[in-house]
Motif scaffolding. Structure first.
Motif, PDB file in Angstrom:
ATOM      1  N   SER A  66       0.971   1.927  -2.836  1.00 19.66           N
ATOM      2  CA  SER A  66       0.635   0.611  -3.372  1.00 19.66           C
ATOM      3  C   SER A  66       1.406   0.342  -4.658  1.00 19.66           C
ATOM      4  O   SER A  66       1.852  -0.783  -4.903  1.00 19.66           O
ATOM      5  CB  SER A  66      -0.872   0.518  -3.638  1.00 19.66           C
TER       6      SER A  66
ATOM      7  N   SER B 164       8.283  -0.914   6.062  1.00 21.96           N
ATOM      8  CA  SER B 164       7.387  -2.015   6.417  1.00 21.96           C
ATOM      9  C   SER B 164       5.937  -1.675   6.123  1.00 21.96           C
ATOM     10  O   SER B 164       5.105  -2.581   5.974  1.00 21.96           O
ATOM     11  CB  SER B 164       7.536  -2.362   7.900  1.00 21.96           C
ATOM     12  N   GLY B 165       5.625  -0.390   6.064  1.00 16.31           N
ATOM     13  CA  GLY B 165       4.249   0.001   5.803  1.00 16.31           C
ATOM     14  C   GLY B 165       4.089   1.504   5.841  1.00 16.31           C
ATOM     15  O   GLY B 165       4.950   2.230   6.340  1.00 16.31           O
TER      16      GLY B 165
ATOM     17  N   ARG C 130      -0.743  -4.418  13.270  1.00 16.67           N
ATOM     18  CA  ARG C 130      -0.734  -4.467  11.800  1.00 16.67           C
ATOM     19  C   ARG C 130       0.638  -4.893  11.290  1.00 16.67           C
ATOM     20  O   ARG C 130       0.755  -5.702  10.365  1.00 16.67           O
ATOM     21  CB  ARG C 130      -1.097  -3.106  11.232  1.00 16.67           C
TER      22      ARG C 130
ATOM     23  N   LYS D 290       4.794  -0.908  -4.016  1.00 16.82           N
ATOM     24  CA  LYS D 290       4.763  -2.169  -3.260  1.00 16.82           C
ATOM     25  C   LYS D 290       5.016  -1.989  -1.762  1.00 16.82           C
ATOM     26  O   LYS D 290       5.657  -2.815  -1.126  1.00 16.82           O
ATOM     27  CB  LYS D 290       5.780  -3.165  -3.827  1.00 16.82           C
ATOM     28  N   ILE D 291       4.534  -0.883  -1.200  1.00 16.42           N
ATOM     29  CA  ILE D 291       4.633  -0.674   0.249  1.00 16.42           C
ATOM     30  C   ILE D 291       3.255  -0.908   0.859  1.00 16.42           C
ATOM     31  O   ILE D 291       2.281  -0.248   0.472  1.00 16.42           O
ATOM     32  CB  ILE D 291       5.142   0.742   0.577  1.00 16.42           C
ATOM     33  N   PRO D 292       3.140  -1.834   1.805  1.00 23.73           N
ATOM     34  CA  PRO D 292       1.827  -2.137   2.395  1.00 23.73           C
ATOM     35  C   PRO D 292       1.229  -0.914   3.092  1.00 23.73           C
ATOM     36  O   PRO D 292       1.945  -0.110   3.686  1.00 23.73           O
ATOM     37  CB  PRO D 292       2.138  -3.243   3.414  1.00 23.73           C
ATOM     38  N   ILE D 293      -0.071  -0.788   3.004  1.00 22.49           N
ATOM     39  CA  ILE D 293      -0.778   0.290   3.691  1.00 22.49           C
ATOM     40  C   ILE D 293      -1.238  -0.219   5.053  1.00 22.49           C
ATOM     41  O   ILE D 293      -2.035  -1.166   5.138  1.00 22.49           O
ATOM     42  CB  ILE D 293      -1.996   0.773   2.871  1.00 22.49           C
ATOM     43  N   LEU D 294      -0.719   0.377   6.110  1.00 23.32           N
ATOM     44  CA  LEU D 294      -1.102  -0.036   7.461  1.00 23.32           C
ATOM     45  C   LEU D 294      -2.526   0.386   7.789  1.00 23.32           C
ATOM     46  O   LEU D 294      -3.196  -0.253   8.592  1.00 23.32           O
ATOM     47  CB  LEU D 294      -0.142   0.562   8.489  1.00 23.32           C
TER      48      LEU D 294
ATOM     49  N   LEU E 183       1.913  -8.350   9.074  1.00 19.57           N
ATOM     50  CA  LEU E 183       2.617  -8.250   7.791  1.00 19.57           C
ATOM     51  C   LEU E 183       3.932  -9.008   7.779  1.00 19.57           C
ATOM     52  O   LEU E 183       4.522  -9.224   6.721  1.00 19.57           O
ATOM     53  CB  LEU E 183       2.867  -6.783   7.446  1.00 19.57           C
TER      54      LEU E 183
ATOM     55  N   LEU F  72      -9.501  -0.856   3.782  1.00 21.53           N
ATOM     56  CA  LEU F  72      -8.349  -0.550   4.619  1.00 21.53           C
ATOM     57  C   LEU F  72      -8.770  -0.493   6.078  1.00 21.53           C
ATOM     58  O   LEU F  72      -9.958  -0.373   6.403  1.00 21.53           O
ATOM     59  CB  LEU F  72      -7.734   0.802   4.215  1.00 21.53           C
TER      60      LEU F  72
END
Length: 238
Positions: A146, A122-123, A233, A149-153, A237, A188
């Motif tokens: 990134s 998820s992040g 966060r 395609k993994i979101p940065i928390l 998402l 961020l």
């Protein structure tokens, strides 16, 4: 994620936020979760031959350190590491979890790629000390996650300062505000700043996370705030 951050964040999420939490130690070459979580027994298997994670401080834990001799070195090449990580994640009966924290070693190598491919993350939470050399690695970590395609928390600044146990004055041994500046530059979120205290080190060695041994300390408050920010966060998402 640096292991003491992963351990204390997991315990804070379980005990402060009342979530069902799992902790996967993905540092195959240097597994520290069993020591820091005071676990001394091997996991059992269920009827489907999946490993049952060992629970400690309200957190379900799994680590290669639970399956090998305490001081045995892990001398494996990449394919063996990837196979082990697959077993530690997919071969475990985690049950019904609200969140699974994955502690990864530094870098952007086999472990990060394997976990990214095997789990629907998820992040990613990027941990760094304030100094420029460490922040260079943090930037690489942001770029790698990134790219897949993994979101940065957000960023976490570990060892943000040293609080003197005698006078309480902070000393900025590794520089001041490095992660805060980097977070602003990269657009961020700064999720937390965790000071360095003697109790953090003793807690790691004795297997008692500081959020348990000193729940009213500044460090524990930092972890409680971090846990809530991580939840916030993740909610954004979804």
């Amino acid at each position: 994620m640096v292991v003491e951050i992963a351990v204390n964040l997991a315990v804070a999420l379980a005990n402060k936020c009342q979530l069902k939490v799992g902790l996967l130690d993905a540092d195959v070459y240097g597994p520290s979760v069993p020591t820091m979580m005071n676990i001394h027994k091997k996991p059992e298997a269920n009827k489907d031959l999946k490993m049952i994670p060992v629970e400690s401080y309200g957190v379900k834990c799994m680590s290669i350190g639970l399956l090998i001799q305490k001081d045995a070195p892990v001398v494996w090449r990449g394919p063996m590491v990837m196979k082990a990580l697959h077993s530690l994640s997919r071969g475990v009966d985690w049950g019904n979890l609200d969140i699974l924290i994955v502690d990864m070693p530094p870098g952007t190598g086999d472990t990060q790629i394997t976990i990214s491919q095997n789990l629907q993350l998820s992040g990613a939470l990027i941990v760094s000390t304030p100094q420029d050399v460490a922040l260079m690695d943090a930037r690489r970590g942001v770029a790698m996650f990134s790219k897949v395609k993994i979101p940065i928390l957000g960023l976490v600044e570990n060892m943000s300062c040293f609080n003197c146990p005698h006078c309480g004055e902070p000393s900025f041994i590794f520089g001041k505000g490095g992660a805060r500046r980097t977070a602003a530059e990269m657009d961020l979120t700064l999720v937390g700043e965790v000071p360095l205290e003697v109790d953090v080190r003793t807690g790691c060695d004795e297997g008692v996370p500081i959020v348990v041994s000193a729940p009213d300390s500044l460090v524990s408050k930092a972890y409680s705030d971090m846990a809530q920010k991580v939840i916030d966060r993740l909610d954004k998402l979804r």
